[in-house]
Motif scaffolding. Structure first.
Motif, PDB file in Angstrom:
ATOM      1  N   LYS A 109       0.811  -1.209   0.000  1.00  0.00           N
ATOM      2  CA  LYS A 109       0.000   0.000   0.000  1.00  0.00           C
ATOM      3  C   LYS A 109       0.844   1.259   0.000  1.00  0.00           C
ATOM      4  N   LYS A 110       2.151   1.083  -0.148  1.00  0.00           N
ATOM      5  CA  LYS A 110       3.048   2.224  -0.149  1.00  0.00           C
ATOM      6  C   LYS A 110       2.865   3.029  -1.432  1.00  0.00           C
ATOM      7  N   PRO A 111       2.768   4.359  -1.354  1.00  0.00           N
ATOM      8  CA  PRO A 111       2.584   5.170  -2.563  1.00  0.00           C
ATOM      9  C   PRO A 111       3.779   5.046  -3.504  1.00  0.00           C
ATOM     10  N   ASP A 112       3.523   5.295  -4.769  1.00  0.00           N
ATOM     11  CA  ASP A 112       4.597   5.257  -5.760  1.00  0.00           C
ATOM     12  C   ASP A 112       5.633   6.322  -5.456  1.00  0.00           C
ATOM     13  N   ASN A 113       6.857   6.017  -5.899  1.00  0.00           N
ATOM     14  CA  ASN A 113       7.964   6.941  -5.650  1.00  0.00           C
ATOM     15  C   ASN A 113       7.969   8.030  -6.713  1.00  0.00           C
ATOM     16  N   THR A 114       6.981   8.946  -6.605  1.00  0.00           N
ATOM     17  CA  THR A 114       6.905  10.094  -7.505  1.00  0.00           C
ATOM     18  C   THR A 114       6.938  11.362  -6.678  1.00  0.00           C
ATOM     19  N   ALA A 115       7.270  12.444  -7.322  1.00  0.00           N
ATOM     20  CA  ALA A 115       7.366  13.717  -6.598  1.00  0.00           C
ATOM     21  C   ALA A 115       6.020  14.137  -6.037  1.00  0.00           C
ATOM     22  N   PHE A 116       4.935  13.822  -6.766  1.00  0.00           N
ATOM     23  CA  PHE A 116       3.609  14.224  -6.295  1.00  0.00           C
ATOM     24  C   PHE A 116       3.173  13.403  -5.093  1.00  0.00           C
ATOM     25  N   LYS A 117       3.272  12.074  -5.212  1.00  0.00           N
ATOM     26  CA  LYS A 117       2.800  11.208  -4.130  1.00  0.00           C
ATOM     27  C   LYS A 117       3.720  11.208  -2.926  1.00  0.00           C
ATOM     28  N   GLN A 118       4.992  11.504  -3.115  1.00  0.00           N
ATOM     29  CA  GLN A 118       5.926  11.575  -1.979  1.00  0.00           C
ATOM     30  C   GLN A 118       6.096  13.007  -1.458  1.00  0.00           C
ATOM     31  N   GLN A 119       5.284  13.932  -1.981  1.00  0.00           N
ATOM     32  CA  GLN A 119       5.260  15.324  -1.499  1.00  0.00           C
ATOM     33  C   GLN A 119       6.632  15.998  -1.610  1.00  0.00           C
ATOM     34  N   ARG A 120       7.207  15.859  -2.813  1.00  0.00           N
ATOM     35  CA  ARG A 120       8.485  16.519  -3.079  1.00  0.00           C
ATOM     36  C   ARG A 120       8.354  17.613  -4.138  1.00  0.00           C
ATOM     37  N   LEU A 121       7.131  18.069  -4.386  1.00  0.00           N
ATOM     38  CA  LEU A 121       6.930  19.132  -5.353  1.00  0.00           C
ATOM     39  C   LEU A 121       7.470  20.453  -4.814  1.00  0.00           C
ATOM     40  N   PRO A 122       7.905  21.327  -5.701  1.00  0.00           N
ATOM     41  CA  PRO A 122       8.383  22.638  -5.227  1.00  0.00           C
ATOM     42  C   PRO A 122       7.249  23.398  -4.531  1.00  0.00           C
ATOM     43  N   ALA A 123       7.560  24.029  -3.445  1.00  0.00           N
ATOM     44  CA  ALA A 123       6.555  24.760  -2.660  1.00  0.00           C
ATOM     45  C   ALA A 123       7.145  26.067  -2.165  1.00  0.00           C
ATOM     46  N   TRP A 124       6.253  27.020  -1.912  1.00  0.00           N
ATOM     47  CA  TRP A 124       6.668  28.313  -1.379  1.00  0.00           C
ATOM     48  C   TRP A 124       5.922  28.569  -0.088  1.00  0.00           C
ATOM     49  N   GLN A 125       6.646  28.876   0.947  1.00  0.00           N
ATOM     50  CA  GLN A 125       6.053  29.136   2.253  1.00  0.00           C
ATOM     51  C   GLN A 125       6.546  30.480   2.757  1.00  0.00           C
ATOM     52  N   PRO A 126       5.625  31.415   3.011  1.00  0.00           N
ATOM     53  CA  PRO A 126       6.081  32.735   3.469  1.00  0.00           C
ATOM     54  C   PRO A 126       6.666  32.672   4.871  1.00  0.00           C
ATOM     55  N   ILE A 127       7.686  33.449   5.073  1.00  0.00           N
ATOM     56  CA  ILE A 127       8.312  33.561   6.393  1.00  0.00           C
ATOM     57  C   ILE A 127       7.794  34.856   7.025  1.00  0.00           C
ATOM     58  N   LEU A 128       6.990  34.716   8.059  1.00  0.00           N
ATOM     59  CA  LEU A 128       6.376  35.875   8.702  1.00  0.00           C
ATOM     60  C   LEU A 128       7.360  36.520   9.666  1.00  0.00           C
ATOM     61  N   THR A 129       7.769  37.714   9.330  1.00  0.00           N
ATOM     62  CA  THR A 129       8.665  38.480  10.185  1.00  0.00           C
ATOM     63  C   THR A 129       8.010  39.817  10.506  1.00  0.00           C
ATOM     64  N   ALA A 130       8.631  40.525  11.439  1.00  0.00           N
ATOM     65  CA  ALA A 130       8.092  41.832  11.818  1.00  0.00           C
ATOM     66  C   ALA A 130       8.119  42.795  10.636  1.00  0.00           C
ATOM     67  N   GLY A 131       9.102  42.638   9.755  1.00  0.00           N
ATOM     68  CA  GLY A 131       9.208  43.526   8.613  1.00  0.00           C
ATOM     69  C   GLY A 131       8.120  43.326   7.575  1.00  0.00           C
ATOM     70  N   THR A 132       7.451  42.174   7.576  1.00  0.00           N
ATOM     71  CA  THR A 132       6.371  41.923   6.610  1.00  0.00           C
ATOM     72  C   THR A 132       4.988  42.017   7.251  1.00  0.00           C
ATOM     73  N   VAL A 133       4.872  41.592   8.504  1.00  0.00           N
ATOM     74  CA  VAL A 133       3.563  41.570   9.152  1.00  0.00           C
ATOM     75  C   VAL A 133       3.113  42.968   9.567  1.00  0.00           C
ATOM     76  N   LEU A 134       3.981  43.737  10.185  1.00  0.00           N
ATOM     77  CA  LEU A 134       3.601  45.060  10.681  1.00  0.00           C
ATOM     78  C   LEU A 134       3.138  46.003   9.565  1.00  0.00           C
ATOM     79  N   PRO A 135       3.881  46.117   8.451  1.00  0.00           N
ATOM     80  CA  PRO A 135       3.362  46.975   7.368  1.00  0.00           C
ATOM     81  C   PRO A 135       2.012  46.515   6.830  1.00  0.00           C
ATOM     82  N   ALA A 136       1.799  45.184   6.773  1.00  0.00           N
ATOM     83  CA  ALA A 136       0.517  44.685   6.270  1.00  0.00           C
ATOM     84  C   ALA A 136      -0.633  45.142   7.166  1.00  0.00           C
ATOM     85  N   PHE A 137      -0.456  45.067   8.478  1.00  0.00           N
ATOM     86  CA  PHE A 137      -1.507  45.510   9.403  1.00  0.00           C
ATOM     87  C   PHE A 137      -1.783  47.010   9.252  1.00  0.00           C
ATOM     88  N   PHE A 138      -0.719  47.810   9.146  1.00  0.00           N
ATOM     89  CA  PHE A 138      -0.910  49.249   9.046  1.00  0.00           C
ATOM     90  C   PHE A 138      -1.549  49.639   7.705  1.00  0.00           C
TER      91      PHE A 138
END
Length: 371
Positions: A30-59
């Motif tokens: 039942k192990k998923p196939d060794n592909t980038a999609f099924k093994q969750q190795r697709l390229p991804a972008w995750q924002p890094i929340l810092t004071a320099g990005t969050v504070l201006p957004a609130f204001f």
């Protein structure tokens, strides 16, 4: 050094070269196939929340939302609106006798007059609405109780309405036109407005009954059988019966052939069901005739009601509303208040987070991580 070749099937529990050793009944992994999609190795972008990005957004959100909210709120408050309840629940009210004696089976109409005073003049075009309370047009069976094909002019549906219209599908062995619970409960009070002149005489305020329905409803969804411009519309509806609670047939709603039958605009407005139990629907338009004279002058008025619509059985209320509009529609302060609230909360959070960052941010950056 031994070299090993990678085989995706080996990860699935199948050794290379042992294809038929497991037999037909071998269990599959039942192990998923060794592909980038099924093994969750697709390229991804995750924002890094810092004071320099969050504070201006609130204001920024706060500084943008607060002015928009103030503008919407001021615009809504500039819309003039007058509302009067003419249900007649209180014995001292003019329509009390009508509300107590009128039923759906009444053959005679009851007329009552309600005086009122406008403290301010209505300068621009005025919209007259009728309002109902505790009337659930959003009930599932009520909403489904109609035949759109019949309302669109299908001649076969005129003689054989949809079963969705039950129990308002036939009457006395004849098909009902229009059928269904929505059409059967059509609002049929008649509202007439009079202005009281300084000398005590009454002047009729002209009310425009055409142009109150949506263009798509008037020209696309609702059509009379055989076309909308029939002069002899009575023959088209021959062999049909009027709805049970109606006082007259559908081809007698108006003397104007362009506003009679299924294309009657009062009927079309009613057939667009409301989402909430307290609602208003457009009844008439009061057009501005002269730029130098207000559409409705301040002073005394009389609302004459032909009281045909009983609401006492379901504890309903009836209202008449006079209102102007703006670029944002009718009077609705909620949108402006919502924008001001969201903007204020974001700005406040921005200030709080800025203080916290200024007080504790440097301490966290200079802290040494022990080995």
């Amino acid at each position: 050094m031994m070299a090993s070749s990678y085989n995706a099937k080996e990860e699935d529990g199948q050794l290379s070269g042992a294809g038929g050793s497991g037999g037909v009944g071998a269990a599959k992994s039942k192990k998923p196939d060794n592909t980038a999609f099924k093994q969750q190795r697709l390229p991804a972008w995750q924002p890094i929340l810092t004071a320099g990005t969050v504070l201006p957004a609130f204001f920024v959100i706060g500084l943008v939302f607060i002015p928009i909210g103030i503008g919407l709120f001021v615009t809504s408050n500039n819309i003039k609106e007058f509302e009067i309840d003419y249900t007649g629940i209180d014995p001292a009210r003019p329509c009390y006798n009508c509300s107590q004696t009128l039923t759906w089976n009444s053959t005679k109409s009851c007329v009552c007059k309600v005086p009122f005073t406008l403290e301010q003049s209505f300068e621009s075009e005025v919209f007259m609405y009728y309002g109902l309370s505790n009337f659930y047009q959003n009930h599932r069976r009520y909403v489904k109780s109609r035949d759109d094909s019949q309302l669109n002019g299908d001649a076969t549906r005129l003689t054989s309405p949809s079963k969705e219209c039950e129990p308002y599908r036939t009457s006395d062995g004849k098909p009902i036109a229009p059928c269904g619970a929505i059409a059967n409960s059509l609002f049929n009070d008649t509202l007439t407005l009079y202005y009281i002149n300084p000398n005590g005489t009454e002047s009729l305020v002209p009310l425009q009954k055409k142009g109150i329905a949506w263009w798509t409803d008037k020209n696309v969804k609702f059509r009379n059988p055989g076309g909308n411009n029939l002069n002899n519309i009575t023959a088209v509806f021959h062999g049909t019966s009027k709805p049970v609670n109606w006082q007259k047939a559908v081809y007698e709603l108006d003397t104007d052939p362009e506003n009679n039958g299924f294309i009657n605009e009062d009927f079309i407005v009613w057939m667009r069901t409301a989402a909430l139990p307290t609602f208003r629907k457009l009844y008439r338009l009061i057009e501005k005739k002269n730029n130098m004279i207000p559409t409705l002058q301040r002073g005394n008025y009389t609302l004459e009601i032909t009281y045909n619509y009983p609401v006492r059985r379901f504890d309903g209320r009836k209202r008449m509303i006079l209102s102007t509009i703006s670029w944002m529609g009718g009077k609705n302060p909620f949108l402006g208040i919502a924008y001001i609230t969201v903007g204020s909360v974001c700005f406040f959070l921005g200030v709080v987070l800025l203080i916290v960052h200024h007080k504790y941010g440097n301490r966290n950056n200079s802290a040494e991580i022990p080995n």
